[in-house]
Structure formats: structure tokens, C-alpha cells
Motif scaffolding. Structure first.
Motif, PDB file in Angstrom:
ATOM      1  N   ARG A 119      48.939  54.742  25.557  1.00 16.47           N
ATOM      2  CA  ARG A 119      49.019  53.310  25.296  1.00 16.47           C
ATOM      3  C   ARG A 119      50.355  52.794  25.797  1.00 16.47           C
ATOM      4  N   GLU A 120      50.378  51.511  26.151  1.00 18.48           N
ATOM      5  CA  GLU A 120      51.635  50.889  26.573  1.00 18.48           C
ATOM      6  C   GLU A 120      52.263  50.151  25.402  1.00 18.48           C
ATOM      7  N   VAL A 121      53.552  50.329  25.246  1.00 21.94           N
ATOM      8  CA  VAL A 121      54.328  49.538  24.290  1.00 21.94           C
ATOM      9  C   VAL A 121      55.504  48.930  25.045  1.00 21.94           C
ATOM     10  N   GLY A 122      56.009  47.818  24.535  1.00 25.27           N
ATOM     11  CA  GLY A 122      57.093  47.130  25.227  1.00 25.27           C
ATOM     12  C   GLY A 122      58.257  46.842  24.303  1.00 25.27           C
ATOM     13  N   VAL A 123      59.457  46.929  24.843  1.00 25.35           N
ATOM     14  CA  VAL A 123      60.674  46.640  24.086  1.00 25.35           C
ATOM     15  C   VAL A 123      61.515  45.637  24.872  1.00 25.35           C
ATOM     16  N   GLY A 196      61.680  46.371  33.331  1.00 23.48           N
ATOM     17  CA  GLY A 196      61.305  45.081  33.868  1.00 23.48           C
ATOM     18  C   GLY A 196      62.498  44.187  34.136  1.00 23.48           C
ATOM     19  N   LYS A 197      62.228  43.021  34.673  1.00 22.53           N
ATOM     20  CA  LYS A 197      63.275  42.058  34.980  1.00 22.53           C
ATOM     21  C   LYS A 197      63.805  41.427  33.691  1.00 22.53           C
ATOM     22  N   LEU A 198      65.059  41.012  33.746  1.00 24.59           N
ATOM     23  CA  LEU A 198      65.644  40.247  32.649  1.00 24.59           C
ATOM     24  C   LEU A 198      65.257  38.789  32.862  1.00 24.59           C
ATOM     25  N   LEU A 199      64.454  38.252  31.974  1.00 20.85           N
ATOM     26  CA  LEU A 199      63.828  36.958  32.195  1.00 20.85           C
ATOM     27  C   LEU A 199      64.708  35.782  31.797  1.00 20.85           C
ATOM     28  N   THR A 200      65.682  36.008  30.935  1.00 20.15           N
ATOM     29  CA  THR A 200      66.590  34.946  30.507  1.00 20.15           C
ATOM     30  C   THR A 200      68.007  35.512  30.418  1.00 20.15           C
ATOM     31  N   SER A 207      61.833  46.774  28.851  1.00 18.40           N
ATOM     32  CA  SER A 207      61.179  47.970  29.375  1.00 18.40           C
ATOM     33  C   SER A 207      59.822  48.190  28.716  1.00 18.40           C
ATOM     34  N   ALA A 208      58.922  48.800  29.479  1.00 17.68           N
ATOM     35  CA  ALA A 208      57.614  49.206  28.978  1.00 17.68           C
ATOM     36  C   ALA A 208      57.545  50.731  28.993  1.00 17.68           C
ATOM     37  N   PHE A 209      56.861  51.285  28.001  1.00 17.45           N
ATOM     38  CA  PHE A 209      56.759  52.730  27.863  1.00 17.45           C
ATOM     39  C   PHE A 209      55.292  53.121  27.714  1.00 17.45           C
ATOM     40  N   LEU A 210      54.933  54.229  28.339  1.00 18.49           N
ATOM     41  CA  LEU A 210      53.589  54.787  28.209  1.00 18.49           C
ATOM     42  C   LEU A 210      53.685  55.979  27.263  1.00 18.49           C
ATOM     43  N   ILE A 211      53.041  55.857  26.097  1.00 19.18           N
ATOM     44  CA  ILE A 211      53.167  56.890  25.067  1.00 19.18           C
ATOM     45  C   ILE A 211      51.784  57.351  24.618  1.00 19.18           C
ATOM     46  N   ASN A 212      51.742  58.487  23.943  1.00 17.80           N
ATOM     47  CA  ASN A 212      50.505  58.949  23.326  1.00 17.80           C
ATOM     48  C   ASN A 212      50.141  58.012  22.176  1.00 17.80           C
ATOM     49  N   TRP A 213      48.858  57.768  22.001  1.00 17.50           N
ATOM     50  CA  TRP A 213      48.432  56.868  20.928  1.00 17.50           C
ATOM     51  C   TRP A 213      48.986  57.309  19.579  1.00 17.50           C
ATOM     52  N   GLU A 214      48.923  58.604  19.307  1.00 15.15           N
ATOM     53  CA  GLU A 214      49.321  59.073  17.983  1.00 15.15           C
ATOM     54  C   GLU A 214      50.828  59.095  17.787  1.00 15.15           C
ATOM     55  N   ASP A 215      51.599  58.877  18.862  1.00 17.44           N
ATOM     56  CA  ASP A 215      53.061  58.907  18.760  1.00 17.44           C
ATOM     57  C   ASP A 215      53.669  57.537  18.468  1.00 17.44           C
ATOM     58  N   GLU A 216      52.836  56.495  18.340  1.00 12.55           N
ATOM     59  CA  GLU A 216      53.389  55.153  18.147  1.00 12.55           C
ATOM     60  C   GLU A 216      54.235  55.018  16.872  1.00 12.55           C
ATOM     61  N   PRO A 217      53.821  55.578  15.728  1.00 16.98           N
ATOM     62  CA  PRO A 217      54.678  55.450  14.534  1.00 16.98           C
ATOM     63  C   PRO A 217      56.081  56.022  14.746  1.00 16.98           C
ATOM     64  N   ALA A 218      56.180  57.160  15.416  1.00 17.84           N
ATOM     65  CA  ALA A 218      57.495  57.754  15.677  1.00 17.84           C
ATOM     66  C   ALA A 218      58.294  56.880  16.639  1.00 17.84           C
ATOM     67  N   PHE A 219      57.617  56.281  17.610  1.00 19.05           N
ATOM     68  CA  PHE A 219      58.297  55.390  18.552  1.00 19.05           C
ATOM     69  C   PHE A 219      58.821  54.158  17.824  1.00 19.05           C
ATOM     70  N   ARG A 237      62.352  42.594  20.230  1.00 22.12           N
ATOM     71  CA  ARG A 237      60.939  42.239  20.190  1.00 22.12           C
ATOM     72  C   ARG A 237      60.139  43.464  20.635  1.00 22.12           C
ATOM     73  N   TYR A 238      59.419  44.034  19.707  1.00 19.10           N
ATOM     74  CA  TYR A 238      58.665  45.259  19.973  1.00 19.10           C
ATOM     75  C   TYR A 238      57.169  44.942  19.967  1.00 19.10           C
ATOM     76  N   ASN A 239      56.510  45.178  21.095  1.00 17.11           N
ATOM     77  CA  ASN A 239      55.070  44.969  21.225  1.00 17.11           C
ATOM     78  C   ASN A 239      54.402  46.345  21.235  1.00 17.11           C
ATOM     79  N   ASN A 240      53.719  46.670  20.146  1.00 18.33           N
ATOM     80  CA  ASN A 240      53.165  48.021  20.018  1.00 18.33           C
ATOM     81  C   ASN A 240      51.736  48.154  20.516  1.00 18.33           C
ATOM     82  N   PHE A 241      51.180  47.071  21.077  1.00 11.69           N
ATOM     83  CA  PHE A 241      49.795  47.155  21.522  1.00 11.69           C
ATOM     84  C   PHE A 241      49.552  46.156  22.639  1.00 11.69           C
ATOM     85  N   THR A 242      49.330  46.639  23.825  1.00 13.03           N
ATOM     86  CA  THR A 242      49.047  45.763  24.966  1.00 13.03           C
ATOM     87  C   THR A 242      48.307  46.566  26.031  1.00 13.03           C
ATOM     88  N   ALA A 243      47.583  45.861  26.874  1.00 19.32           N
ATOM     89  CA  ALA A 243      46.926  46.538  28.000  1.00 19.32           C
ATOM     90  C   ALA A 243      47.999  47.090  28.940  1.00 19.32           C
TER      91      ALA A 243
END
Length: 250
Positions: A119-123, A196-200, A207-219, A237-243
Motif C-alpha cells: 500500500r502507498e502512504v504519504g508524509v 515529491g516536490k515541495l509544493l509551498t 514523500s510517498a512510501f510503499l509498505i506492506n499492508w500489515e506494517d501500517e500501524p508500525a509506520f 500530514r500523514y495519509n495512510n491510505f491512497t491509490a
């Protein structure tokens, strides 16, 4: 893929691709409030809806509707999904097969395999540059003394440029420290990372990270620890669920 002048009465809007046969009982509404359906082409299943427009404006509402379809499909259990770019309207399934499936089938299957169980998560990290600059000067007394010495006195262009560069360099060093700290802590928990780019001006890290689904709580816990380590100086701003847009490149 060519998308020239489709007839909106019969054209198709594409959202993403999953492995065939795909969802059997999909209850999702997409753009123009049209039901999202599944069309199978060989080993791939395409998520689509009928279009009511020739082109779709990249408005906030449309972008959110596009993303909501993908997230709904993933929530319903079809986690391994290749998102397609917003606004992809095609005239027929023959066009999809000729322009995408036949020339890129091996790549598409390889991407699906790579995303299996991931899954992808974003920070995104936001800061106060003025505050960081003041903190940096407190930690660099020589530069602070030089800056204070020049304050309130007539300065030549060379002195102004020199001091400006020194302050910019100090601020960039602090931003890089933040970025390095986050990447060093989070990258070991991921199989891949895309910066990713700094937007402001107030964004220090993205940054976006590709992690194992079951590792999200630890992340998520590691993100929380980073927040605490910086003692409220940053807004995270942490996005824990995105395409997984950042990890699907053709």
C-alpha cells in the motif's frame, strides 16, 4: 493512449486496473454519478463508467470522485490496483486493447505483481521558516552576531547579497536535516520511497512510501515518534491510505 474526440454518449471513463476477473459485485458511483463497472480484457480487469462529457475538468470535486472510486475498490478487498491518470476518456475497448493492453501487457502484469500486498502512504511535513531561521541563528552565534552587527546600518549590495545567501544556506541546511531525519527513520520500513516536490514555501518534506499492508500501524507509530522528537515545531500530514500513483509508472 489516444483519446481524440470520443462520443460522450458511448465513451468510457477509466479509473484503474486490477487482475481479472476483478470485483464481481461492485457498488460504487463514479464521475457524473455513473455506476462503476468492470470490463475484462484477458488477464486484466478495467474499472470504468459511462461518460457524460468529452473532457473532465481537473476540479477538486472531480479529482476526489476519481480517487474515491479507487479507494472504494481497495476497501472492498481488491487492494492490488493500478490507478490510471485522471481524465482518461476512451472511445472503445478496442482502443484500450490496441493502445494499452497489447503493447504494455507484460509491464502491467509486472506492476500488479510488484504491488501485491503493498500500500502507498504519504508524509508531508510543514514548518515555519521564520521560526526555523531564528532557531538556526541561536545555534550559530557567529552568524547571528554578524547579522545583528549589520542590522540598522547602511549596507552595500555585496554585503546584502552575502548575508542573504548565508541565511538561505542556513535555512536549507535545516530543511535538509528534517528531510534526512524523516527518510532515515521511515525508509527502512518501506520497500520503496519516492520524494515529491515541495509544493509551498511552508512545506519542508514530501514523500510517498510503499509498505506492506500489515506494517501500517508500525509506520504510523514511527511518524508519531518523529512528531514528538521535533517537539511541536512541525505540522505533519500523514495519509495512510491512497491509490499507489507514485509507484505505477509506464
Amino acid at each position: 493512449m489516444a483519446t481524440a474526440s470520443p462520443n460522450p454518449a458511448s465513451a468510457l471513463y477509466l479509473y484503474g486496473i486490477v487482475a481479472a476477473p476483478g470485483p464481481r459485485h461492485l457498488n460504487v458511483v463514479g464521475l457524473d454519478k455513473q455506476p462503476v463497472r468492470v470490463h475484462v480484457l484477458g488477464s486484466l480487469a478495467f474499472l470504468y463508467s459511462q461518460t457524460c462529457q468529452e473532457r473532465y475538468l481537473a476540479s477538486r470535486a472531480n479529482l476526489l470522485a476519481h480517487e474515491a472510486v479507487l479507494e472504494s475498490v481497495m476497501n472492498e478487498g481488491h487492494r492490488t490496483l493500478l490507478p490510471l491518470q485522471f481524465g482518461l476518456v476512451v472511445s472503445s475497448w478496442d482502443q484500450v486493447e490496441q493502445d494499452l493492453v497489447k503493447p504494455r501487457l507484460a509491464e502491467l502484469l509486472a506492476l500488479l505483481q510488484r504491488l501485491e500486498g503493498k500500500r502507498e502512504v504519504g508524509v508531508k511535513v510543514f514548518w515555519d521558516p521564520e521560526r526555523e531561521l531564528q532557531l538556526g541563528l541561536e545555534e550559530n552565534p557567529a552568524l547571528k552576531a554578524r547579522r545583528d552587527e549589520l542590522a540598522g546600518t547602511p549596507l552595500g549590495l555585496e554585503a546584502v547579497v552575502e548575508m542573504g545567501r548565508a541565511l538561505e544556506q542556513l535555512l536549507e541546511q535545516r530543511r535538509q536535516h528534517i528531510a534526512h531525519t524523516f527518510t532515515a527513520a521511515l525508509a527502512p520500513l518501506a520497500s520503496d520511497c519516492v520524494e515529491g516536490k515541495l509544493l509551498t514555501e511552508n512545506m519542508a518534506y514530501n514523500s510517498a512510501f510503499l509498505i506492506n499492508w500489515e506494517d501500517e500501524p508500525a509506520f504510523a507509530q514511527k511518524v508519531e515518534e518523529l512528531d514528538q522528537a521535533f517537539q511541536g515545531r512541525l505540522r505533519i500530514r500523514y495519509n495512510n491510505f491512497t491509490a499507489p500513483y507514485n509507484f505505477v509508472k509506464l
